[in-house]
Write a protein that holds these residues in place. Structure first.
Motif, mmCIF file in Angstrom:
data_model
loop_
_atom_site.group_PDB
_atom_site.id
_atom_site.type_symbol
_atom_site.label_atom_id
_atom_site.label_comp_id
_atom_site.label_asym_id
_atom_site.label_seq_id
_atom_site.Cartn_x
_atom_site.Cartn_y
_atom_site.Cartn_z
ATOM 1 N N MET A 1 0.840 -1.199 0.000
ATOM 2 C CA MET A 1 0.000 0.000 0.000
ATOM 3 C C MET A 1 0.881 1.257 0.000
ATOM 4 O O MET A 1 1.852 1.329 0.744
ATOM 5 N N GLY A 2 0.577 2.202 -0.850
ATOM 6 C CA GLY A 2 1.413 3.383 -0.991
ATOM 7 C C GLY A 2 1.325 4.301 0.207
ATOM 8 O O GLY A 2 0.333 4.325 0.914
ATOM 9 N N ARG B 1 -0.673 9.007 0.043
ATOM 10 C CA ARG B 1 -1.877 9.670 0.552
ATOM 11 C C ARG B 1 -1.847 9.790 2.065
ATOM 12 O O ARG B 1 -2.440 10.712 2.624
ATOM 13 N N LEU B 2 -1.155 8.868 2.746
ATOM 14 C CA LEU B 2 -1.001 8.975 4.203
ATOM 15 C C LEU B 2 -0.215 10.236 4.547
ATOM 16 O O LEU B 2 -0.593 10.983 5.457
ATOM 17 N N GLU B 3 0.851 10.481 3.804
ATOM 18 C CA GLU B 3 1.639 11.699 4.004
ATOM 19 C C GLU B 3 0.784 12.933 3.758
ATOM 20 O O GLU B 3 0.791 13.872 4.552
ATOM 21 N N ALA B 4 0.042 12.914 2.646
ATOM 22 C CA ALA B 4 -0.767 14.078 2.282
ATOM 23 C C ALA B 4 -1.830 14.357 3.338
ATOM 24 O O ALA B 4 -2.031 15.500 3.749
ATOM 25 N N PHE B 5 -2.487 13.294 3.807
ATOM 26 C CA PHE B 5 -3.542 13.462 4.802
ATOM 27 C C PHE B 5 -2.955 13.969 6.127
ATOM 28 O O PHE B 5 -3.488 14.890 6.741
ATOM 29 N N SER B 6 -1.832 13.378 6.548
ATOM 30 C CA SER B 6 -1.184 13.807 7.787
ATOM 31 C C SER B 6 -0.754 15.269 7.687
ATOM 32 O O SER B 6 -0.946 16.050 8.620
ATOM 33 N N LEU C 1 8.652 8.982 7.645
ATOM 34 C CA LEU C 1 7.951 8.448 6.482
ATOM 35 C C LEU C 1 8.805 8.502 5.226
ATOM 36 O O LEU C 1 8.575 7.758 4.274
ATOM 37 N N GLY D 1 -2.591 -1.517 7.094
ATOM 38 C CA GLY D 1 -3.754 -0.996 7.807
ATOM 39 C C GLY D 1 -3.447 -0.586 9.236
ATOM 40 O O GLY D 1 -3.910 0.465 9.706
ATOM 41 N N MET E 1 -1.750 2.696 9.340
ATOM 42 C CA MET E 1 -2.697 3.783 9.090
ATOM 43 C C MET E 1 -3.433 4.189 10.362
ATOM 44 O O MET E 1 -3.617 5.368 10.641
ATOM 45 N N TRP E 2 -3.847 3.187 11.147
ATOM 46 C CA TRP E 2 -4.563 3.510 12.377
ATOM 47 C C TRP E 2 -3.635 4.073 13.440
ATOM 48 O O TRP E 2 -4.033 4.951 14.220
ATOM 49 N N LEU F 1 -3.392 7.651 12.554
ATOM 50 C CA LEU F 1 -4.592 8.389 12.953
ATOM 51 C C LEU F 1 -4.619 8.587 14.470
ATOM 52 O O LEU F 1 -5.072 9.625 14.963
ATOM 53 N N LEU G 1 -2.489 11.437 15.190
ATOM 54 C CA LEU G 1 -3.161 12.684 14.800
ATOM 55 C C LEU G 1 -4.237 13.061 15.822
ATOM 56 O O LEU G 1 -4.473 14.246 16.085
#
Lengths: 198, 198, 198, 198
Positions: free
Chosen positions: B1-2, B5-10, B64, B72, B75-76, B79, B82
């Motif tokens: 999984m790339g 988008r995790l970087e962008a969202f964070s 990162l 997954g 990712m959590w 979050l 965050l």
């Protein structure tokens, strides 16, 4: 170290700064047009700050476009700039709500000066990182525009003690000076590319 | 999984957190300079939190950068970090408005501890995902800095029951320790690249 | 039409939604620990909504990862989902401030149902665009989890008329069901890659 | 000059604008369903503005997709558009809170007109930059939809002096006209690609 995420983060923060300023335009509770009158100075103040933050974003964009890589010190210099930018909504709201009174206008000028200094530090660190003979170094060598702005800000602050509207007018003058995007980089890059391909 | 988008969202969430804190600096309704006085502790509190969130963004960025892929659980864990970061504006405002009184300073410390733990969990999951002998694993093996910070936070909380200003001073100490970006990754990467090319 | 900017825009909106919820945690004006007590339900409500928005972001991320291209209808279905997501901070604040009273808990459930429907519409349009035998089509064919969630939401709303705490508990149950990221896509992609390379 | 960061910055600002509008939906302090009644016009107003901002984002996305490069003037035209978009939350809140009274509805229309003009300026500068025979030039040649919208806005404002609900209804009409994403670009691009490959 890549510059991608620094650009993305700066864009995010600047986008939020430029947008939350509008929250100072408090919705009037009555529906008559008279209710908008006291908001006129807040609106004027908002418009000027929108242009200022736009100028910073514009120049930041140009400068990082010419940047190849960054380091830890540059990251902090960038955060330092974002810190002072983040205070613009506060002084904008204070200046607008108090109809360009003495102290708010002076504080607005101080925040502009701090932003100006923070930007100069960022430029200096970028030039040191890339070398004085790099594109950045030659393009930003003598920061005449930046020095003139600083001088006008200082005059505006002094003048505001006597007549704050005059100080505000001087901030508009500086905005006009910078309104035209920084062509130094564009020109330099155009020439470099010509040399390369020509 | 790339990880893109995790970087962008964070980046987005952290950019908003760092910026909405400034909304606690409520615009005074009067134009005299005296109106700014009660805002000084709010401003000091804001400045410290700005640096803390900046440190987290900085280290998050570095970590990162060394990450190749995510899953997954990561990712959590991200979050979760965050979430605790998002509580910083609340405790910042509470601490500043109450001039660094006992309970706000203690709660500020608790939120810092939770952030510290959340970050450690994220690091652990990233190392487990990449393997202990990976770049991440060797660079973050013994998290000395993280342990020292946790210890100082704990001391700060205890001390705040007696003298809250001292607790606040200890938070500044931790910020100074972390102010220098995490060079472990940079050093490791430099060495790896040397090995690769040398 | 590329999906890049749709992802970026959705990330931005979701990042703001997840962060502005914290503004409902109003800073108490006094420094004693008692001042935090009335905030506990607001905090619990915030934590649950943070997880819900996190789940949506997570699944949105997974789904768009498997998406190859989009069209105008998908863009509007996505905006429709963002609209209902944007109402979560409102019902979160209302539910928390009123200690999980009947009507706020019911409205919270209605907003969750609308989000669920909006997500299902987006899935349907994506499948129609990519074909039923595409990765997306086979992975999301029978949306069992989504149907179960809808059923529990409906029960929660009915139950809330009698005992609103029970309704709230059911929302936690649904969050737990979804907490585990949607592995359907991951599994499918894993298998496809195996087929490809094996 | 690359368009990437312009897109990212615009996305950020538009994402914030579309989301902070929801902050005008103030959480009622009581838990009974009656408390939501006065919020209905605020909600309707919010929904319409959400669609309008969505339309602008959608068309902005399409237009910049067809754009190859930008210049300083285009950057400022874009910021000018963002400025007027940033005023939508203000007029939305004012219109909703005052149940679509005369002056708020008129001001809402004026802001829509200014957005429309700002968008037209941006289009004009993009066409001038790319040439009239470019994809952009031929696709946006005769901006019929834009002209019709402007005419309806003007009628809506005049009509609002007598019956403001009618003005509001006309704004819904324009939103319906634009709801369908701008297929001019898509069609043109489809044809160009056919020519290319056919």
């Amino acid at each position: 170290m890549g510059k991608g995420r620094l650009e993305a983060f700066s864009d995010g923060v600047i986008a939020i700064i430029i947008t939350i300023m509008v929250l100072e335009l408090k919705v009037p509770h009555h529906a008559d047009i008279e209710g908008l009158k006291p908001l006129i100075p807040v609106f004027v103040s908002y418009a000027l700050s929108f242009i200022y933050v736009g100028i910073y974003w514009n120049n930041h964009h140009h400068m990082l476009h010419a940047t190849k890589s960054i380091n830890g010190a540059i990251m902090w210099a960038n955060l330092h700039l974002l810190f002072w930018l983040s205070l613009i909504p506060f002084v904008t709201g204070w200046m607008g709500e108090n109809h360009f009174a003495k102290w708010p206008v002076i504080c607005y000028g101080i925040v502009l000066i701090m932003n100006s200094i923070a930007y100069a530090i960022l430029v200096k660190l970028l030039i040191r990182h890339h070398g004085e003979h790099s594109l950045l170094g030659t393009a930003f060598g003598a920061d005449t525009k930046g020095r003139i702005s600083l001088a006008i800000y200082a005059i505006a602050i002094v003048v505001s003690f006597i007549q704050s509207w005059l100080g505000f007018a001087l901030y508009i003058v500086v905005a006009c000076i910078w309104f035209i995007p920084d062509r130094r980089i564009e020109n330099k890059m155009g020439k470099e590319e010509e040399l390369h391909h020509g």
